[in-house]
Design an enzyme around this catalytic site. Sequence first.
Site, PDB file in Angstrom:
ATOM      1  N   CYS A  96      -0.119   3.089  -3.239  1.00 14.12           N
ATOM      2  CA  CYS A  96      -1.544   2.882  -3.456  1.00 14.12           C
ATOM      3  C   CYS A  96      -2.044   4.476  -3.450  1.00 14.12           C
ATOM      4  O   CYS A  96      -3.059   4.679  -3.929  1.00 14.12           O
ATOM      5  CB  CYS A  96      -2.296   2.118  -2.380  1.00 14.12           C
ATOM      6  SG  CYS A  96      -3.839   2.095  -2.483  1.00 14.12           S
ATOM      7  N   CYS A 193      -3.539  -4.685   2.180  1.00 13.93           N
ATOM      8  CA  CYS A 193      -5.191  -4.993   2.158  1.00 13.93           C
ATOM      9  C   CYS A 193      -5.190  -6.503   1.054  1.00 13.93           C
ATOM     10  O   CYS A 193      -6.357  -7.054   1.384  1.00 13.93           O
ATOM     11  CB  CYS A 193      -5.900  -3.805   1.560  1.00 13.93           C
ATOM     12  SG  CYS A 193      -5.313  -3.426  -0.151  1.00 13.93           S
TER      13      CYS A 193
END
Length: 349
Positions: A96, A193
């Site tokens: 990410c 997340c």
Amino acid sequence: MEISRKKAVVALSGGVDSSVTALLLQKQGYEVEGITGKMTDTSASDIVCKNAKRVADKLGIKHHVLDVSEGFKKKVIDYFENSYAIGETPNPCIVCNECFKWGEIFDFAINNLGADVFATGHYAEIRKVDDLYKLYPAKDEHKDQLYFLYRLGQRELSKTLFPLHSYTKSEVRQMAFDYDLPPKSSKESQDICFIQKPMTTKKFLTDKFGVRKGVFVDVKTGEKLGEHEGSYLYTIGQRKGIGIAAPYPLYVIDIDAKNNVVYLGRNEDNFYTEANICDLRLSYPIKEKEFDAKVKIRYNMPAQKAHVEISGSEAKIKFLEPINSVTKGQAGVFYDMIDGHLIGGGKVC
């Protein structure tokens, strides 16, 4: 005539660290704006964007939302699932960071919003040394995040700020209280997340792959020890959740995803003196192909002394002392022996 101020665009998550980052840059005189990546098309992601907007409103700064959910699904979530499917243990935060925080979001901040610098709430320090940008450990050794940043190169580091590097987490949280920032009482963010409680990684993977009956096998004798519901549910070094009675603790030693076999053994069966690294990324150009360094093969371990041999996009790590749980898919990251700055790293393969 007013002197134009430098613009800093802060990656706002709505949490304490990014909020205080924006506050500190504002106090330093930067023209600050916030940007939030909408990572998934879910209500959880919408809440992140709303929380970030609350922070921006409190600080009186502009707030932008960049929807990267389509790319995030392909590059992070699919990678996460596929890694487990082939017997590896992924590190989605590193992917990410490379593809989104310092990929699409960084590029949008610089190219579209006209940012002079991009800032985040990571705990790390960037120093310019002999015209090279290098990453050094933060003051708070318990929050140091160099491991997750090894794929950042000179372009990214030259335009990045980490204002929290000189503060401890408790000091940052105190600033959030002192300035009454919205997330002042919030808990630490979750590691993954896109997996929100009450969902767990195990349930997430089971929903994806279904139950796949396989066998546990003793790594030394080849004896069948029991059955499991999918090799993707296990990772190297795992002890809890195996569910097999034995006269000594059992650990996951190896995973044969193709044949859906999980090999078990004693703790001492899980120690190695070497690790192979592929998809190598250096933080800055180096001439040496062999050198001694301190190395981590997972985030929550102390860096260990090792010898590094680089060959093209690969490296061989030879540890001075045996280490446990060399896990394919995790990152092998190496640091300078003297001052601890980050040199580079790659994927354990």
